[in-house]
Every structure is written in structure tokens, then in C-alpha cells.
Scaffold this active site. Structure first.
Site, PDB file in Angstrom:
ATOM      1  N   HIS A  63      43.610  42.258  56.548  1.00 14.86           N
ATOM      2  CA  HIS A  63      44.375  41.967  55.332  1.00 14.86           C
ATOM      3  C   HIS A  63      45.734  41.439  55.733  1.00 14.86           C
ATOM      4  CE1 HIS A  63      41.304  43.618  52.849  1.00 14.86           C
ATOM      5  NE2 HIS A  63      41.268  44.684  53.622  1.00 14.86           N
ATOM      6  N   ILE A  64      46.092  40.304  55.151  1.00 19.97           N
ATOM      7  CA  ILE A  64      47.368  39.675  55.483  1.00 19.97           C
ATOM      8  C   ILE A  64      48.522  40.567  55.042  1.00 19.97           C
ATOM      9  CG2 ILE A  64      48.829  37.669  54.945  1.00 19.97           C
ATOM     10  CD1 ILE A  64      46.080  36.132  54.548  1.00 19.97           C
ATOM     11  N   HIS A  95      37.884  45.568  47.464  1.00 15.80           N
ATOM     12  CA  HIS A  95      38.084  46.763  46.637  1.00 15.80           C
ATOM     13  C   HIS A  95      36.976  46.980  45.615  1.00 15.80           C
ATOM     14  CE1 HIS A  95      41.895  45.991  48.529  1.00 15.80           C
ATOM     15  NE2 HIS A  95      42.101  44.918  47.801  1.00 15.80           N
ATOM     16  N   ARG A  99      50.729  48.674  48.375  1.00 14.39           N
ATOM     17  CA  ARG A  99      50.627  47.919  47.121  1.00 14.39           C
ATOM     18  C   ARG A  99      49.969  48.789  46.025  1.00 14.39           C
ATOM     19  NH1 ARG A  99      48.275  42.158  48.309  1.00 14.39           N
ATOM     20  NH2 ARG A  99      48.990  41.855  46.149  1.00 14.39           N
ATOM     21  N   ASN A 104      38.072  39.045  55.972  1.00 12.66           N
ATOM     22  CA  ASN A 104      39.037  39.398  54.936  1.00 12.66           C
ATOM     23  C   ASN A 104      38.331  39.144  53.603  1.00 12.66           C
ATOM     24  OD1 ASN A 104      41.051  39.702  53.076  1.00 12.66           O
ATOM     25  ND2 ASN A 104      42.560  38.461  54.165  1.00 12.66           N
ATOM     26  N   GLU A 124      38.055  44.249  59.884  1.00 11.67           N
ATOM     27  CA  GLU A 124      38.596  43.895  58.566  1.00 11.67           C
ATOM     28  C   GLU A 124      40.065  43.491  58.722  1.00 11.67           C
ATOM     29  OE1 GLU A 124      39.087  47.441  56.262  1.00 11.67           O
ATOM     30  OE2 GLU A 124      39.212  46.376  54.364  1.00 11.67           O
ATOM     31  N   PRO A 126      37.794  35.306  48.293  1.00 17.10           N
ATOM     32  CA  PRO A 126      38.381  34.515  47.212  1.00 17.10           C
ATOM     33  C   PRO A 126      39.906  34.386  47.282  1.00 17.10           C
ATOM     34  CG  PRO A 126      37.644  36.651  46.401  1.00 17.10           C
ATOM     35  CD  PRO A 126      37.088  36.485  47.794  1.00 17.10           C
ATOM     36  N   ASN A 127      40.351  33.185  46.945  1.00 14.38           N
ATOM     37  CA  ASN A 127      41.771  32.832  46.814  1.00 14.38           C
ATOM     38  C   ASN A 127      42.509  32.681  48.142  1.00 14.38           C
ATOM     39  OD1 ASN A 127      41.757  32.874  43.889  1.00 14.38           O
ATOM     40  ND2 ASN A 127      41.545  35.087  44.069  1.00 14.38           N
ATOM     41  N   ARG A 166      49.670  30.661  46.797  1.00  6.76           N
ATOM     42  CA  ARG A 166      49.570  31.911  46.044  1.00  6.76           C
ATOM     43  C   ARG A 166      50.604  32.938  46.522  1.00  6.76           C
ATOM     44  NH1 ARG A 166      44.740  35.867  48.256  1.00  6.76           N
ATOM     45  NH2 ARG A 166      45.219  36.927  46.324  1.00  6.76           N
ATOM     46  N   TYR A 223      52.017  36.907  50.538  1.00  9.72           N
ATOM     47  CA  TYR A 223      51.105  36.392  51.577  1.00  9.72           C
ATOM     48  C   TYR A 223      51.763  35.408  52.531  1.00  9.72           C
ATOM     49  CZ  TYR A 223      47.713  38.610  48.540  1.00  9.72           C
ATOM     50  OH  TYR A 223      47.025  39.535  47.804  1.00  9.72           O
ATOM     51  N   ALA A 281      39.918  40.143  47.330  1.00 10.34           N
ATOM     52  CA  ALA A 281      39.763  41.086  46.209  1.00 10.34           C
ATOM     53  C   ALA A 281      38.427  41.828  46.256  1.00 10.34           C
ATOM     54  CB  ALA A 281      39.907  40.337  44.891  1.00 10.34           C
TER      55      ALA A 281
HETATM   56  C1  DQA Z   1      44.190  40.631  50.762  1.00  7.96           C
HETATM   57  C2  DQA Z   1      44.583  41.864  49.940  1.00  7.96           C
HETATM   58  C3  DQA Z   1      43.702  41.986  48.709  1.00  7.96           C
HETATM   59  O1  DQA Z   1      44.070  43.143  47.962  1.00  7.96           O
HETATM   60  C4  DQA Z   1      43.860  40.778  47.829  1.00  7.96           C
HETATM   61  O2  DQA Z   1      42.999  40.864  46.723  1.00  7.96           O
HETATM   62  C5  DQA Z   1      43.682  39.506  48.555  1.00  7.96           C
HETATM   63  C6  DQA Z   1      44.193  39.380  49.917  1.00  7.96           C
HETATM   64  C7  DQA Z   1      45.121  40.423  51.947  1.00  7.96           C
HETATM   65  O3  DQA Z   1      44.764  39.637  52.827  1.00  7.96           O
HETATM   66  O4  DQA Z   1      46.216  40.989  51.989  1.00  7.96           O
HETATM   67  O5  DQA Z   1      43.190  38.518  47.997  1.00  7.96           O
HETATM   68  O6  DQA Z   1      42.886  40.851  51.271  1.00  7.96           O
END
Ligand code: DQA
Length: 147
Positions: free
Chosen positions: A99-100, A79, A106, A73, A97, A9-10, A17, A22, A76
Site C-alpha cells: 500500500h502506497i 478491504h 487512515r 496492491n 501486499e 482500481p484507481n 488522484r 498518494y 480498494a
Molecule cells: C491503497 C490504499 C487503499 O485503501 C485505497 O483504496 C487505494 C490505495 C494504497 O496503495 O495506499 O486505492 O491500496
């Protein structure tokens, strides 16, 4: 070798965003990076993005018997989602896995990764290049000679 890249998502909002976290690169830039990496490495790379947890589970299940590696990826859902963890375990496809952002530096709730428990490697804080690194890792460790 066929690799499936799954974005949660997102991530379709990249570039819009929270650019301070990011970056300014857009989701279209990410898709271009994946295409270029596939071409350069002689791989087949398919991309899937959804904002819905069940759709992500469905796509992981779909991958069974069809792809040789997964880059994921879960955003959210990283977690929170035991369902995505279980799906990755169910198909048993080598998964990396990504994560950007550097989730370790964080909020505390980002320190736990359920999906990561079923992954052979985690790449974090490398920006979009993390996806390229994940693909290269899968090619190096699980690649076959033919596409
Ligand atoms: C993310 C990190 C996550 O905590 C966050 O909810 C994201 C993006 C990252 O790529 O850094 O949506 O997965």
C-alpha cells in the site's frame, strides 16, 4: 525469477488522484520504477493493472505455474474482496501486499485487509518505493539463481 506486479482500481490515476495521500508520482513513474528494479536485480517483472475485481482474480489464476512471486496492491478491493483472497490462496504463490499510503493511520474501513491474509508480508506507507522493497523481499526469500 519472474515476478508479477498487480495493481487494482484507481492506481492508474496515480499523480492525479489525491496527491496529498498518494504523492505526485504518476503511474508511468511506477512502471519505470518496476522496469529499473527488474533490470538492476536481474529479474523478470510483469505488471498488470485493472479496475475490475474479476479481472484481478483472472490474472492471479493465470499466474499459477508461470510466476515465482506476486506483488499486489489490490487498492480498494483490499478491504472488500474475499475473491482476491481466495485466488491468492488457490495459486499459493508467495505474495507481498503493498500500500502506497499508511492505511493504518487512515479511516477504520482501511484497517482490514482480506488479501493480506494470504500474503507473506505487507509493506505500507512507503510510497512507490514499497513496490521495490516488495520485489527485493521476494527475491531474497524466494529467488532462484536464473531468470
Ligand atoms: C491503497 C490504499 C487503499 O485503501 C485505497 O483504496 C487505494 C490505495 C494504497 O496503495 O495506499 O486505492 O491500496
Amino acid at each position: 525469477m519472474k515476478i508479477l506486479v498487480i495493481n487494482g482500481p484507481n492506481l492508474n490515476m496515480l499523480g492525479i488522484r489525491e496527491p496529498g495521500i498518494y504523492g505526485k508520482n504518476t503511474f508511468a513513474d511506477l512502471l519505470r520504477l518496476l522496469e529499473e528494479t527488474a533490470l538492476a536485480e536481474g529479474l523478470e517483472v510483469e505488471q498488470y493493472q485493472s479496475n475490475h475485481e474479476g479481472d484481478l482474480v483472472d490474472k492471479i489464476q493465470w499466474a499459477y505455474g508461470k510466476v515465482d512471486g506476486i506483488v499486489i496492491n489490490p487498492a480498494a478491493y483490499t478491504h472488500t474482496s474475499v475473491a482476491i483472497l481466495d485466488a491468492l490462496k488457490a495459486v499459493s504463490i508467495p505474495a507481498v501486499e503493498v500500500h502506497i499510503s499508511d492505511v493504518d493511520s487512515r479511516e477504520p474501513f482501511r484497517q482490514i485487509s482480506y488479501a493480506g491474509m494470504a500474503c507473506v508480508k505487507t509493506i505500507k506507507g512507503q510510497g512507490l518505493d514499497g513496490y521495490r522493497q516488495a520485489i527485493l523481499y521476494l527475491k531474497e526469500h524466494y529467488g532462484k539463481d536464473t531468470v
